[in-house]
Scaffold this motif. Sequence first.
Motif, PDB file in Angstrom:
ATOM      1  N   ILE A 106      33.657 -32.790  -7.400  1.00 41.49           N
ATOM      2  CA  ILE A 106      33.150 -31.911  -6.341  1.00 41.49           C
ATOM      3  C   ILE A 106      34.232 -31.673  -5.286  1.00 41.49           C
ATOM      4  N   HIS A 107      34.901 -32.747  -4.861  1.00 38.80           N
ATOM      5  CA  HIS A 107      35.948 -32.608  -3.842  1.00 38.80           C
ATOM      6  C   HIS A 107      37.062 -31.685  -4.327  1.00 38.80           C
ATOM      7  N   THR A 108      37.465 -31.850  -5.577  1.00 36.82           N
ATOM      8  CA  THR A 108      38.523 -31.007  -6.154  1.00 36.82           C
ATOM      9  C   THR A 108      38.088 -29.551  -6.149  1.00 36.82           C
ATOM     10  N   LEU A 109      36.870 -29.282  -6.645  1.00 36.49           N
ATOM     11  CA  LEU A 109      36.363 -27.915  -6.725  1.00 36.49           C
ATOM     12  C   LEU A 109      36.188 -27.288  -5.347  1.00 36.49           C
ATOM     13  N   GLU A 110      35.703 -28.073  -4.388  1.00 36.65           N
ATOM     14  CA  GLU A 110      35.498 -27.543  -3.039  1.00 36.65           C
ATOM     15  C   GLU A 110      36.836 -27.183  -2.400  1.00 36.65           C
ATOM     16  N   ARG A 111      37.858 -28.013  -2.655  1.00 42.04           N
ATOM     17  CA  ARG A 111      39.196 -27.699  -2.141  1.00 42.04           C
ATOM     18  C   ARG A 111      39.727 -26.409  -2.767  1.00 42.04           C
ATOM     19  N   MET A 112      39.503 -26.248  -4.057  1.00 42.99           N
ATOM     20  CA  MET A 112      40.036 -25.089  -4.777  1.00 42.99           C
ATOM     21  C   MET A 112      39.341 -23.783  -4.399  1.00 42.99           C
ATOM     22  N   THR A 113      38.038 -23.861  -4.125  1.00 42.42           N
ATOM     23  CA  THR A 113      37.263 -22.635  -3.884  1.00 42.42           C
ATOM     24  C   THR A 113      36.984 -22.368  -2.405  1.00 42.42           C
ATOM     25  N   GLY A 114      37.081 -23.402  -1.592  1.00 47.49           N
ATOM     26  CA  GLY A 114      36.759 -23.246  -0.176  1.00 47.49           C
ATOM     27  C   GLY A 114      35.270 -23.131   0.088  1.00 47.49           C
ATOM     28  N   LYS A 115      34.456 -23.489  -0.914  1.00 48.52           N
ATOM     29  CA  LYS A 115      32.997 -23.443  -0.760  1.00 48.52           C
ATOM     30  C   LYS A 115      32.403 -24.819  -1.004  1.00 48.52           C
ATOM     31  N   LYS A 116      31.264 -25.052  -0.392  1.00 48.90           N
ATOM     32  CA  LYS A 116      30.507 -26.282  -0.650  1.00 48.90           C
ATOM     33  C   LYS A 116      29.851 -26.125  -2.015  1.00 48.90           C
ATOM     34  N   HIS A 117      29.837 -27.191  -2.793  1.00 49.62           N
ATOM     35  CA  HIS A 117      29.222 -27.147  -4.120  1.00 49.62           C
ATOM     36  C   HIS A 117      27.941 -27.972  -4.130  1.00 49.62           C
ATOM     37  N   GLU A 118      26.889 -27.392  -4.652  1.00 54.15           N
ATOM     38  CA  GLU A 118      25.610 -28.092  -4.786  1.00 54.15           C
ATOM     39  C   GLU A 118      25.250 -28.107  -6.267  1.00 54.15           C
ATOM     40  N   ILE A 119      24.811 -29.264  -6.724  1.00 53.99           N
ATOM     41  CA  ILE A 119      24.515 -29.429  -8.148  1.00 53.99           C
ATOM     42  C   ILE A 119      23.059 -29.810  -8.322  1.00 53.99           C
ATOM     43  N   ILE A 120      22.389 -29.108  -9.236  1.00 50.93           N
ATOM     44  CA  ILE A 120      20.988 -29.376  -9.540  1.00 50.93           C
ATOM     45  C   ILE A 120      20.856 -29.544 -11.047  1.00 50.93           C
ATOM     46  N   GLU A 121      20.113 -30.570 -11.439  1.00 53.84           N
ATOM     47  CA  GLU A 121      19.882 -30.804 -12.864  1.00 53.84           C
ATOM     48  C   GLU A 121      18.743 -29.921 -13.351  1.00 53.84           C
ATOM     49  N   TYR A 122      18.988 -29.198 -14.436  1.00 54.30           N
ATOM     50  CA  TYR A 122      17.991 -28.288 -14.987  1.00 54.30           C
ATOM     51  C   TYR A 122      16.895 -29.050 -15.719  1.00 54.30           C
ATOM     52  N   SER A 123      15.702 -28.483 -15.718  1.00 59.73           N
ATOM     53  CA  SER A 123      14.597 -28.953 -16.543  1.00 59.73           C
ATOM     54  C   SER A 123      13.746 -27.739 -16.887  1.00 59.73           C
ATOM     55  N   GLU A 124      13.217 -27.721 -18.109  1.00 56.64           N
ATOM     56  CA  GLU A 124      12.320 -26.629 -18.498  1.00 56.64           C
ATOM     57  C   GLU A 124      10.967 -26.760 -17.817  1.00 56.64           C
ATOM     58  N   ASP A 125      10.683 -27.949 -17.294  1.00 51.26           N
ATOM     59  CA  ASP A 125       9.425 -28.197 -16.594  1.00 51.26           C
ATOM     60  C   ASP A 125       9.617 -27.830 -15.119  1.00 51.26           C
ATOM     61  N   PRO A 126       8.841 -26.870 -14.604  1.00 52.92           N
ATOM     62  CA  PRO A 126       9.048 -26.438 -13.223  1.00 52.92           C
ATOM     63  C   PRO A 126       8.901 -27.550 -12.192  1.00 52.92           C
ATOM     64  N   VAL A 127       7.969 -28.491 -12.414  1.00 51.82           N
ATOM     65  CA  VAL A 127       7.762 -29.579 -11.461  1.00 51.82           C
ATOM     66  C   VAL A 127       9.000 -30.475 -11.415  1.00 51.82           C
ATOM     67  N   THR A 128       9.497 -30.858 -12.581  1.00 50.15           N
ATOM     68  CA  THR A 128      10.694 -31.703 -12.641  1.00 50.15           C
ATOM     69  C   THR A 128      11.889 -30.965 -12.034  1.00 50.15           C
ATOM     70  N   PHE A 129      12.029 -29.686 -12.363  1.00 48.81           N
ATOM     71  CA  PHE A 129      13.137 -28.900 -11.834  1.00 48.81           C
ATOM     72  C   PHE A 129      13.091 -28.859 -10.305  1.00 48.81           C
ATOM     73  N   MET A 130      11.912 -28.606  -9.739  1.00 48.22           N
ATOM     74  CA  MET A 130      11.799 -28.530  -8.280  1.00 48.22           C
ATOM     75  C   MET A 130      12.092 -29.880  -7.633  1.00 48.22           C
ATOM     76  N   LYS A 131      11.648 -30.969  -8.277  1.00 46.34           N
ATOM     77  CA  LYS A 131      11.979 -32.309  -7.772  1.00 46.34           C
ATOM     78  C   LYS A 131      13.492 -32.504  -7.761  1.00 46.34           C
ATOM     79  N   ASN A 132      14.142 -32.100  -8.845  1.00 49.20           N
ATOM     80  CA  ASN A 132      15.602 -32.216  -8.929  1.00 49.20           C
ATOM     81  C   ASN A 132      16.283 -31.403  -7.833  1.00 49.20           C
ATOM     82  N   ALA A 133      15.752 -30.203  -7.576  1.00 45.87           N
ATOM     83  CA  ALA A 133      16.350 -29.310  -6.582  1.00 45.87           C
ATOM     84  C   ALA A 133      16.198 -29.853  -5.161  1.00 45.87           C
ATOM     85  N   LEU A 134      15.209 -30.703  -4.944  1.00 42.64           N
ATOM     86  CA  LEU A 134      14.964 -31.236  -3.606  1.00 42.64           C
ATOM     87  C   LEU A 134      15.637 -32.591  -3.354  1.00 42.64           C
ATOM     88  N   LYS A 135      16.255 -33.159  -4.375  1.00 48.24           N
ATOM     89  CA  LYS A 135      16.918 -34.450  -4.171  1.00 48.24           C
ATOM     90  C   LYS A 135      17.938 -34.324  -3.047  1.00 48.24           C
TER      91      LYS A 135
END
Length: 150
Positions: free
Chosen positions: A63-92
């Motif tokens: 993340i630090h390497t990518l943020e330095r290279m792009t000048g943007k903050k990077h946010e990572i979310i784990e995908y799930s086909e289940d909307p409830v699990t996906f939303m939980k992942n997005a809120l971590k």
Amino acid sequence: MGGKKITTGIKITCDEMRYIALFESISGASVKDCIIDEEQERAIFIVNQGQVGVAIGKGGRNIHTLERMTGKKHEIIEYSEDPVTFMKNALKPATVREIRVSERTDGKKMAVITVNPKDKGVAIGKNGKNAERLRFLAKRYFDIQNVSIT
């Protein structure tokens, strides 16, 4: 209620394609989607299940390497086909107590998310940016029109 996956209609720009290629080459993680949010100066990456650790890298190195290279903050979310699990992942790292997805009489889907009261600020984010990200992603993947966080 089935979480029908909606992947048609998702358009990835040339810039987002470049970000995905860069992200994958540096981290070795598989990226499902990327959204560049110019307004918030961030890049949101949706990675395949089980790929969050690989994506972040030891001590956040990737993340630090990518943020330095792009000048943007990077946010990572784990995908799930289940909307409830996906939303939980997005809120971590917020602790989610309950997510109710329902369909209104007009056919529009909505989600009501209850988080631990002490995590409400984290879930909503500064100026509502996390809530906005969640609403965008819930609509993009699961056609959920409205998301409220309580």
